[in-house]
Write a protein that holds these residues in place. Structure first.
Motif, mmCIF file in Angstrom:
data_model
loop_
_atom_site.group_PDB
_atom_site.id
_atom_site.type_symbol
_atom_site.label_atom_id
_atom_site.label_comp_id
_atom_site.label_asym_id
_atom_site.label_seq_id
_atom_site.Cartn_x
_atom_site.Cartn_y
_atom_site.Cartn_z
ATOM 1 N N ASN A 1 0.736 -0.983 -0.055
ATOM 2 C CA ASN A 1 -0.203 0.006 -0.154
ATOM 3 C C ASN A 1 0.954 1.639 0.028
ATOM 4 O O ASN A 1 0.169 2.298 -0.640
ATOM 5 N N ASN B 1 -1.316 8.648 6.225
ATOM 6 C CA ASN B 1 -2.731 7.783 5.444
ATOM 7 C C ASN B 1 -2.583 6.106 5.644
ATOM 8 O O ASN B 1 -3.204 5.424 5.675
ATOM 9 N N ALA B 2 -1.379 6.117 6.035
ATOM 10 C CA ALA B 2 -1.104 4.482 6.221
ATOM 11 C C ALA B 2 -1.620 4.645 7.749
ATOM 12 O O ALA B 2 -2.929 3.053 7.731
ATOM 13 N N GLU C 1 -4.576 6.210 9.050
ATOM 14 C CA GLU C 1 -5.649 6.123 8.662
ATOM 15 C C GLU C 1 -6.224 3.964 8.201
ATOM 16 O O GLU C 1 -7.517 4.023 7.987
ATOM 17 N N LYS C 2 -5.622 4.403 7.104
ATOM 18 C CA LYS C 2 -5.797 3.187 6.260
ATOM 19 C C LYS C 2 -5.893 1.697 7.146
ATOM 20 O O LYS C 2 -6.506 0.926 7.031
ATOM 21 N N ARG C 3 -5.115 2.295 8.000
ATOM 22 C CA ARG C 3 -4.795 0.457 8.682
ATOM 23 C C ARG C 3 -5.958 0.552 10.098
ATOM 24 O O ARG C 3 -6.542 -0.568 9.949
ATOM 25 N N THR D 1 -9.295 1.367 8.878
ATOM 26 C CA THR D 1 -10.394 1.462 8.531
ATOM 27 C C THR D 1 -10.714 -0.155 7.658
ATOM 28 O O THR D 1 -11.357 -1.237 7.660
ATOM 29 N N GLN D 2 -9.491 -0.743 7.175
ATOM 30 C CA GLN D 2 -9.534 -1.809 7.071
ATOM 31 C C GLN D 2 -9.393 -2.525 7.605
ATOM 32 O O GLN D 2 -9.917 -3.858 6.865
ATOM 33 N N ARG E 1 -11.801 13.020 4.465
ATOM 34 C CA ARG E 1 -12.028 12.413 5.054
ATOM 35 C C ARG E 1 -13.457 12.577 5.377
ATOM 36 O O ARG E 1 -14.465 11.939 6.184
#
Length: 768
Positions: free
Chosen positions: A145, A180-181, A183-185, A187-188, A283
């Motif tokens: 990612n 970003n990493a 936030e993405k972690r 959410t995923q 967001r």
């Protein structure tokens, strides 16, 4: 140099040596050699030596070194002034945590939601930096990612992460990637939990002297502040409570804390849906999982269900988000593999990381709170005392974790009731603003608070609870658990200075009191006292209403905890109980702020005993103001409750409740006196005195007089007392009276019976 100081020095040097591009300005092996050499105290490679010397010069600046003119920095530190390479700083974490954790109605799902967040906070995100070591699972995810990000991160870049949020350095080019990493972690892994992360870049000198202009000499400095300190905007930005010296107020603001404040402002803007930086995903549109009105919904009635869990009782329907919570909740409680078959069934619709979940828990990287509690018992030699009533040879293996509210309520006296405890730190923001000046301070402060919070909870649980053997459970889903030994508590979360746990109702207030006391005691240990001891005393008689025991006004801690405690039935909906407990916490914190004006820095507790869910229709504040405030005769106001309490007062309240048990005060008369409170001050006083004098044993009369009347109800203008009333405050034409009697009556069923029979009971036995 302390470990914290060495870590921050390495982090800043790493960012400078990497440079502002995505590729390091020196070969990566050179940077790694520099890192290792600094860890071991050896000589660093010559190519980066000048950068390391600059960082060491920055770190050596005394905290009180603050020039009158901005140009003084150029004269004293020309190399730092000319250093233009910017350093990245990222701040982020989960937001609206309660919305995610408490959206499910059942304890296993709430437990799982909390465990998922703990896994991300304490395992996944630290693994971005290789803390405590590189994780193949996270490495694969990052390389897929966010290519090249992992190579730019080392463990020393982490300033703190254990409090639920993360603050970390990083090379300037990777600020957006790291934010970003994060936030993405979230959410995923959770699908529905909200998270936010922001970052910015700063000059080297800004790490010591706060925000500076691009041309440093244009930065408004002391002279400008002295000329403009009356401006409302300037005053709002620089003014601090209890700081009258203008130079001191300016210096307190111009530190690393100002950088953290800028990130906090960016964090709030982005969390609210604003775009604060170019080039980052917005967001503004959080994840939504709409469902057609005629489709099946999951148990929380929020999202479209995927499939039923065929091996669970009742075959409940789960959405993907809810299913993740349930399986992690089961795994964190160590339930049998058979109980998790619904997830691994070949025909199952679930396709999440069951193998990775097992790997994380089996590796010991993430322990449940009960496992950490058992480790604490061993480390502090409390093991034998806690397991004193368990006869098995290996009690720490025999005693299991509680799986439901019903099991925790089974350990209460009377059965069927639990206590929700929600504690939060006081004075934290003010302390950070005044005392936290450097990244090292942030790192040390985070470690101290997390350690004090965690240890205070474990100490309170070990002191007031013991393993319980389940009995008389009749429900189909837990009937097989009868005769099983359990730890009778549930820790929902311990994050930074926040604590949320569920305990047996009869021990809730004692546990809350000990948590508050131990938190302050932990911070006043000899090695920490210089940082957290208060520099002023208070007058106990002006603060505490309970006067039976002397308490010193000295040796206060600057930081403390306020706590909300709700005692309620086991079948009270958890989301509803959490809302009420939050209201009680806010009430306790409001009381703490009021008492701080009198110099008191300690903890406060507000509590409510709720026998039925329909007892409160709106909120606790309205319930008290409309139902428990009465107009007395003449210019009098009657306040039929006395909460919140200081920790000292709460101890006195619990002692007074024990006295009512010991003197065998008839329960019917307890309730009768409570009903008389609403009929006026004099009526209540007269009836209390009548019932007190009817106690047959003179010793019991004296005991009640000493522990209740003289301890709580002494008159302020003469040597008499107003029992069961206390004078709260006197205004121009109005006097307000309050009473602890209502709370005593509420606590009476949850108060431990005296260990020796009362005189009345002995007389009855003797007559037989």
């Amino acid at each position: 140099m302390t470990n914290s100081g060495k870590s921050i020095t390495i982090a800043i040097a790493w960012c400078l040596a990497w440079g502002e591009q995505r590729q390091p300005q020196f070969e990566l092996p050179v940077l790694q050699q520099m890192q290792q050499a600094m860890q071991e105290g050896k000589e660093v490679p010559e190519a980066v030596r000048y950068l390391v010397e600059q960082v060491q010069q920055l770190q050596a600046i005394p905290k009180n070194d603050f020039p009158e003119q901005i140009t003084g920095l150029k004269e004293k530190y020309p190399d730092l002034w000319q250093q233009t390479t910017r350093i990245g700083l990222v701040y982020g974490g989960a937001t609206k945590i309660k919305q995610y954790v408490f959206e499910a109605a059942k304890l296993p799902d709430i437990r799982g939601a909390s465990a998922i967040l703990d896994r991300i906070n304490l395992v996944d995100i630290p693994a971005f930096f290789g803390e405590p070591q590189k994780s193949p699972r996270i490495s694969r995810w990052l390389n897929k990612n966010f290519p090249h990000l992992e190579a730019a991160l080392i463990k020393e870049l982490l300033i703190y992460y254990k409090g639920g949020n993360i603050l970390a350095f990083c090379p300037a080019a990777f600020v957006d990637d790291l934010a970003n990493a994060i936030e993405k972690r979230y959410t995923q892994e959770t699908l529905t939990a909200n998270s936010c992360a922001v970052g910015s870049t700063f000059k080297l000198l800004e790490l010591r002297y706060g925000l500076l202009k691009d041309s440093i000499e244009d930065t408004p400095w002391l002279e400008w502040y002295h000329q403009n300190h009356q401006n409302p905007l300037v005053k709002a930005y620089f003014d601090q409570p209890d700081v009258d010296d203008l130079s001191k107020a300016f210096q307190n603001r111009k530190s690393f804390n100002e950088l953290a404040g800028k990130l906090a402002a960016l964090f709030n803007q982005r969390r609210n849906g604003n775009d604060v930086q170019d080039g980052r995903p917005t967001r503004r549109y959080p994840p939504m999982f709409e469902t057609h009105p005629y489709l099946r919904r999951d148990e929380s009635d929020r999202r479209a269900a995927i499939a039923p869990a065929k091996r669970l009782p009742g075959e409940p329907w789960f959405s993907d988000a809810l299913a993740r919570k349930r399986i992690v909740g089961q795994r964190s409680k160590g339930e049998s593999e058979q109980g998790q078959k619904w997830w691994t069934d070949k025909n199952s619709a679930w396709r999440w990381q069951i193998g990775q979940i097992k790997q994380i828990w089996n590796s010991g990287k993430l322990k449940s709170w009960v496992v950490k509690f058992k480790d604490f018992l061993k480390e502090t030699n409390l093991h034998n005392r806690y397991y004193r009533n368990v006869s098995e040879q290996k009690p720490d293996q025999t005693v299991k974790e509680a799986r439901s509210l019903r099991e925790i309520a089974n350990a209460s006296t009377p059965k069927g009731f639990v206590g929700y405890i929600y504690a939060d730190g006081n004075n934290m923001g003010g302390y950070i603003q005044k005392e936290i000046k450097t990244p090292e301070d942030y790192q040390q402060f985070s470690e101290d608070i997390f350690e004090a919070t965690e240890n205070s909870v474990y100490e309170a649980l070990a002191q007031h609870l013991k393993p319980h053997k389940l009995n008389n459970l009749n429900d189909a889903d837990n009937q097989h658990r009868n005769e099983t030994w359990i730890h009778p508590f549930e820790i929902i979360t311990i994050g930074g200075d926040d604590v949320l746990l569920i305990v047996p109702a009869d021990k809730a207030l004692a546990i809350a009191k000990t948590i508050g006391e131990e938190f302050e005691k932990q911070l006043l240990k000899p090695e920490k006292q210089c940082r957290y001891a208060a520099d002023k005393d208070y007058k106990p008689k002006l603060v505490h209403r309970y006067q039976a025991q002397q308490v010193s006004g000295s040796n206060q801690c600057k930081l403390s905890m306020s706590t909300g405690v709700l005692i309620t039935a086991e079948d009270t909906p958890i989301y509803y109980a959490e809302k009420l407990t939050t209201q009680l916490l806010k009430s306790a914190k409001k009381r703490a702020k009021e008492l701080k004006k009198e110099g008191y820095c300690g903890g406060t507790v507000d509590f409510l005993v709720m026998k039925s869910v329909t007892m409160i229709s709106s909120n606790i504040g309205e319930f008290r103001s409309q139902g428990l405030m009465k107009a007395g005769t003449g210019q009098q106001k009657l306040k039929l409750y006395a909460a919140p309490y200081t920790l000292h007062e709460l101890g006195g309240l619990l002692e007074t409740a024990k006295v009512l048990k010991e003197v065998n005060f008839p329960r019917s008369q307890l309730y009768q006196i409570r009903s008389f409170l609403e009929q006026g001050k004099n009526t209540a006083i007269l009836n209390y005195r009548y019932f007190r004098t009817r106690l047959q044993d003179k010793k019991h009369q004296h005991q009640l007089k000493e522990q209740f009347e003289e301890a709580w109800c002494a008159a302020k203008t003469n040597n008499g007392n107003l029992a069961p009333w206390m004078t709260l405050k006197e205004e121009a034409d109005t006097t307000t009276y309050e009473t602890i009697w209502r709370e005593l009556v509420d606590l009476y069923p949850f108060t431990e019976e005296p260990k020796t029979p009362s005189t009345v009971q002995q007389a009855v036995i003797g007559s037989k």
